[in-house]
Scaffold this motif. Sequence first.
Motif, PDB file in Angstrom:
ATOM      1  N   ASP A 166     -14.032  63.948  86.971  1.00  0.00           N
ATOM      2  CA  ASP A 166     -13.742  62.541  86.663  1.00  0.00           C
ATOM      3  C   ASP A 166     -14.593  61.565  87.476  1.00  0.00           C
ATOM      4  O   ASP A 166     -14.077  60.686  88.180  1.00  0.00           O
ATOM      5  N   ALA A 167     -15.894  61.691  87.356  1.00  0.00           N
ATOM      6  CA  ALA A 167     -16.789  60.756  88.045  1.00  0.00           C
ATOM      7  C   ALA A 167     -16.770  59.395  87.366  1.00  0.00           C
ATOM      8  O   ALA A 167     -16.679  59.294  86.148  1.00  0.00           O
ATOM      9  N   SER A 168     -16.841  58.342  88.152  1.00  0.00           N
ATOM     10  CA  SER A 168     -16.973  56.988  87.601  1.00  0.00           C
ATOM     11  C   SER A 168     -17.788  56.146  88.565  1.00  0.00           C
ATOM     12  O   SER A 168     -17.683  56.300  89.779  1.00  0.00           O
ATOM     13  N   LEU A 179     -19.931  55.679  93.784  1.00  0.00           N
ATOM     14  CA  LEU A 179     -19.445  56.732  92.898  1.00  0.00           C
ATOM     15  C   LEU A 179     -18.035  57.110  93.327  1.00  0.00           C
ATOM     16  O   LEU A 179     -17.770  57.268  94.527  1.00  0.00           O
ATOM     17  N   LEU A 180     -17.140  57.241  92.363  1.00  0.00           N
ATOM     18  CA  LEU A 180     -15.777  57.686  92.625  1.00  0.00           C
ATOM     19  C   LEU A 180     -15.557  59.020  91.921  1.00  0.00           C
ATOM     20  O   LEU A 180     -16.170  59.291  90.881  1.00  0.00           O
ATOM     21  N   ILE A 196     -14.397  57.668  97.222  1.00  0.00           N
ATOM     22  CA  ILE A 196     -15.494  56.776  96.877  1.00  0.00           C
ATOM     23  C   ILE A 196     -16.616  56.978  97.885  1.00  0.00           C
ATOM     24  O   ILE A 196     -16.357  57.260  99.064  1.00  0.00           O
ATOM     25  N   GLN A 197     -17.872  56.876  97.430  1.00  0.00           N
ATOM     26  CA  GLN A 197     -19.012  57.014  98.337  1.00  0.00           C
ATOM     27  C   GLN A 197     -20.147  56.116  97.844  1.00  0.00           C
ATOM     28  O   GLN A 197     -20.377  55.992  96.632  1.00  0.00           O
ATOM     29  N   PRO A 198     -20.876  55.477  98.765  1.00  0.00           N
ATOM     30  CA  PRO A 198     -21.992  54.614  98.364  1.00  0.00           C
ATOM     31  C   PRO A 198     -23.103  55.399  97.669  1.00  0.00           C
ATOM     32  O   PRO A 198     -23.321  56.584  97.936  1.00  0.00           O
ATOM     33  N   THR A 211     -15.014  58.157 101.344  1.00  0.00           N
ATOM     34  CA  THR A 211     -13.753  57.608 101.845  1.00  0.00           C
ATOM     35  C   THR A 211     -12.644  57.885 100.838  1.00  0.00           C
ATOM     36  O   THR A 211     -12.810  57.623  99.646  1.00  0.00           O
ATOM     37  N   GLN A 212     -11.526  58.412 101.308  1.00  0.00           N
ATOM     38  CA  GLN A 212     -10.392  58.648 100.418  1.00  0.00           C
ATOM     39  C   GLN A 212      -9.691  57.326 100.128  1.00  0.00           C
ATOM     40  O   GLN A 212      -9.379  56.562 101.046  1.00  0.00           O
TER      41      GLN A 212
END
Length: 335
Positions: A166-168, A179-180, A196-198, A211-212
């Motif tokens: 489930d990438a978004s 990216l989440l 989430i990550q930059p 980061t959660q």
Amino acid sequence: MVSFALALAVFGSASAVFSASTPTDPVRLRDLVKRGGTVTGPVLPLNFPDPALILPNGQAPWYVYSTSSSHGKVPYATSHDFKTWTGVKGDALPNPGSWVSPLNPAVWAPDVRQITSTGYVMYYTAFSAANGNHCIGAATSSTPAGPFKPQADPIVCDASGGGIIDASGFEAPGGALYLLWKVDGNSKGKSTPIFIQPLGANGYTLQGKATQLITNDPVDGGIVEAQSLVYWDGFYYLFFSSNHYNTLKYDISYAISKSVTGPYTKVQAHTRHCSFQANAGPRDRKGPPSSTCWVDKYVNAVFHNDINGKNVSAGRSMWQITGLTLSNGIASVNC
């Protein structure tokens, strides 16, 4: 793995208060059709699961993309008025990449983001040939119709957690890209945190640390997944699905924050708002899966419902919402 395509052509944003107790029966999205609301469907009466929405350059036509089916690896359809949709027009990702397992080359829950005026990135989930786990890949194209060209390797994996799905994508105010994803812990009896990550300017190179944002609580039925992040008027809205996707309890909830990396507070909105935080289908229908968004003043969203009203075995057709309102941390369907 379902995907409520909160293809929010988000034109808005919201906030709320979390309740640890099970909510009373919510207003269900499909029920709003009977009440003269803004929920309509099926607008694509064919198997089109996990729809993802994009409005290239802010101008029609709209594009929607789906999980693999008999129509292709990533089938897509278009609409010039967000009322009438074409049938499947083609396959946006006919080749998902050499890293994808040839034993199961299907693609799940794609999400497409526009990075530049002529640059698009597709994020998608597939089984890795290297370890058999779900990983997230990225592919690029100069047009929203593709064909998208995959990167040689997946951009993120997590075998220890059960794989990731489930990438978004998300573009924050100021242009920073993120990216989440969801850790597929339920496949191993574990938790299902959303991270989430930059990203770099190319839209697919991970930077910094993950980061959660949230994880599953008892009220979520053991699972949170299919997330879609939206910003509007000072609030970040993290829409997500909860409960198991193959049950009638599958629904859409949201959490809010004043910072892109949180902390996020899960929202228990009131039914008088015709809350979006409600089971996305009536009792005889399964709710939607994952989501994507497009923002302005109001939100346009797409989601899917079981064709047979019981489970995913007969496929899932696409429905839509127009005028989803985001205001002061509350997401509500006009009704």
